[in-house]
Scaffold this motif. Structure first.
Motif, mmCIF file in Angstrom:
data_model
loop_
_atom_site.group_PDB
_atom_site.id
_atom_site.type_symbol
_atom_site.label_atom_id
_atom_site.label_comp_id
_atom_site.label_asym_id
_atom_site.label_seq_id
_atom_site.Cartn_x
_atom_site.Cartn_y
_atom_site.Cartn_z
ATOM 1 N N LYS A 93 1.019 -1.126 0.197
ATOM 2 C CA LYS A 93 -0.143 0.027 -0.041
ATOM 3 C C LYS A 93 0.877 1.508 -0.386
ATOM 4 C CE LYS A 93 -3.707 -2.107 0.067
ATOM 5 N NZ LYS A 93 -5.047 -1.866 -0.725
ATOM 6 N N ILE A 94 0.506 2.423 -0.839
ATOM 7 C CA ILE A 94 1.047 3.399 -0.977
ATOM 8 C C ILE A 94 0.580 4.416 -0.080
ATOM 9 C CG2 ILE A 94 2.316 4.851 -2.175
ATOM 10 C CD1 ILE A 94 2.000 2.778 -4.253
ATOM 11 N N ARG A 95 1.550 5.551 1.361
ATOM 12 C CA ARG A 95 0.855 6.611 1.418
ATOM 13 C C ARG A 95 1.288 7.665 1.299
ATOM 14 N NH1 ARG A 95 -0.142 3.605 7.091
ATOM 15 N NH2 ARG A 95 0.357 6.373 7.685
ATOM 16 N N THR A 96 0.186 8.348 1.135
ATOM 17 C CA THR A 96 1.130 9.835 0.522
ATOM 18 C C THR A 96 -0.147 11.098 1.248
ATOM 19 O OG1 THR A 96 0.600 8.561 -1.693
ATOM 20 C CG2 THR A 96 -0.072 11.636 -1.651
ATOM 21 N N THR A 97 0.684 11.339 1.469
ATOM 22 C CA THR A 97 0.271 12.952 2.923
ATOM 23 C C THR A 97 -0.740 13.929 1.289
ATOM 24 O OG1 THR A 97 1.194 12.123 4.793
ATOM 25 C CG2 THR A 97 0.334 14.181 4.928
ATOM 26 N N VAL A 98 -1.693 14.720 1.734
ATOM 27 C CA VAL A 98 -1.966 15.497 1.494
ATOM 28 C C VAL A 98 -3.091 16.623 2.224
ATOM 29 C CG1 VAL A 98 -1.998 14.443 -0.684
ATOM 30 C CG2 VAL A 98 -3.952 14.102 0.744
ATOM 31 N N GLU A 99 -3.347 17.234 1.655
ATOM 32 C CA GLU A 99 -3.733 18.832 2.472
ATOM 33 C C GLU A 99 -4.835 18.924 1.404
ATOM 34 O OE1 GLU A 99 -3.346 23.177 3.729
ATOM 35 O OE2 GLU A 99 -1.551 22.592 3.865
ATOM 36 N N ILE A 100 -6.373 19.048 2.022
ATOM 37 C CA ILE A 100 -7.760 19.230 1.464
ATOM 38 C C ILE A 100 -7.952 20.421 2.666
ATOM 39 C CG2 ILE A 100 -9.487 18.637 1.147
ATOM 40 C CD1 ILE A 100 -8.373 15.471 0.629
ATOM 41 N N HIS A 101 -8.953 21.630 2.188
ATOM 42 C CA HIS A 101 -9.321 22.350 3.066
ATOM 43 C C HIS A 101 -8.778 22.382 4.411
ATOM 44 C CE1 HIS A 101 -12.279 24.943 3.109
ATOM 45 N NE2 HIS A 101 -12.609 24.786 4.773
ATOM 46 N N GLY A 102 -6.904 23.298 3.845
ATOM 47 C CA GLY A 102 -5.806 23.531 5.365
ATOM 48 C C GLY A 102 -5.970 22.409 6.186
ATOM 49 N N GLU A 103 -6.530 21.278 5.804
ATOM 50 C CA GLU A 103 -6.210 19.895 7.065
ATOM 51 C C GLU A 103 -5.623 18.752 6.479
ATOM 52 O OE1 GLU A 103 -7.397 19.199 10.105
ATOM 53 O OE2 GLU A 103 -8.522 21.541 9.784
ATOM 54 N N GLN A 104 -4.008 18.301 7.313
ATOM 55 C CA GLN A 104 -3.868 17.131 6.468
ATOM 56 C C GLN A 104 -4.037 15.974 6.558
ATOM 57 O OE1 GLN A 104 0.257 17.687 7.486
ATOM 58 N NE2 GLN A 104 0.661 18.675 6.013
ATOM 59 N N TYR A 105 -4.573 15.068 5.594
ATOM 60 C CA TYR A 105 -4.439 13.702 5.627
ATOM 61 C C TYR A 105 -3.523 12.383 5.183
ATOM 62 C CZ TYR A 105 -9.739 16.395 5.880
ATOM 63 O OH TYR A 105 -10.462 16.935 6.423
ATOM 64 N N THR A 106 -3.397 11.641 5.017
ATOM 65 C CA THR A 106 -3.041 10.561 4.652
ATOM 66 C C THR A 106 -3.680 9.432 4.545
ATOM 67 O OG1 THR A 106 -1.093 10.893 6.605
ATOM 68 C CG2 THR A 106 -1.127 8.677 5.447
ATOM 69 N N ILE A 107 -3.455 9.540 2.608
ATOM 70 C CA ILE A 107 -4.362 8.870 1.739
ATOM 71 C C ILE A 107 -3.700 7.085 1.640
ATOM 72 C CG2 ILE A 107 -5.291 7.764 -0.049
ATOM 73 C CD1 ILE A 107 -6.810 10.649 1.756
ATOM 74 N N VAL A 108 -4.213 5.953 2.718
ATOM 75 C CA VAL A 108 -3.528 4.975 1.937
ATOM 76 C C VAL A 108 -4.533 3.745 1.056
ATOM 77 C CG1 VAL A 108 -2.608 2.636 3.055
ATOM 78 C CG2 VAL A 108 -2.435 4.840 4.551
ATOM 79 N N GLY A 109 -3.230 3.885 0.089
ATOM 80 C CA GLY A 109 -3.623 2.736 -0.891
ATOM 81 C C GLY A 109 -2.856 2.091 -2.257
ATOM 82 N N ASP A 110 -3.941 2.448 -3.056
ATOM 83 C CA ASP A 110 -2.680 1.377 -4.250
ATOM 84 C C ASP A 110 -2.563 2.452 -5.272
ATOM 85 O OD1 ASP A 110 -5.370 1.311 -5.914
ATOM 86 O OD2 ASP A 110 -5.086 -0.800 -5.422
ATOM 87 N N LYS A 111 -2.952 3.327 -5.266
ATOM 88 C CA LYS A 111 -2.861 4.309 -6.757
ATOM 89 C C LYS A 111 -1.139 5.638 -6.477
ATOM 90 C CE LYS A 111 -6.418 3.264 -8.899
ATOM 91 N NZ LYS A 111 -6.950 1.974 -9.676
#
Length: 86
Positions: A7-25
């Motif tokens: 699984k690939i972990r990607t940290t992003v910012e959406i509307h001023g909040e950070q999220y770590t998205i885990v998936g296969d993309k």
């Protein structure tokens, strides 16, 4: 970075909040999707600045799914036309 399960972990910012998205993309794909969500949230917030985050998120989801459904219908029609032309 991929974890032990691939699984690939990607940290992003959406509307001023950070999220770590885990998936296969790929990171690039997740960032592209996240940027579109962020843009749509900012667009809706600009039209309705007093929305709380929960309502903003729901309206964003409804708008994005509406666009998705319209594109899906358009694709179905295009495929139908192509089959008729064969």
């Amino acid at each position: 970075m991929a974890d032990s399960q691939g699984k690939i972990r990607t940290t992003v910012e959406i509307h001023g909040e950070q999220y770590t998205i885990v998936g296969d993309k790929s990171h690039q794909h997740i960032r592209e999707v996240s940027n579109l969500v962020d843009e749509k949230m900012n667009e809706i917030k600009g039209m309705s600045p007093y929305l709380d985050t929960k309502r903003l998120a729901v309206l964003t989801a409804v708008n994005i799914v509406n666009e998705y459904v319209m594109i899906k219908k358009e694709l179905k029609e295009l495929k139908k036309k192509l089959r008729e032309e064969e």
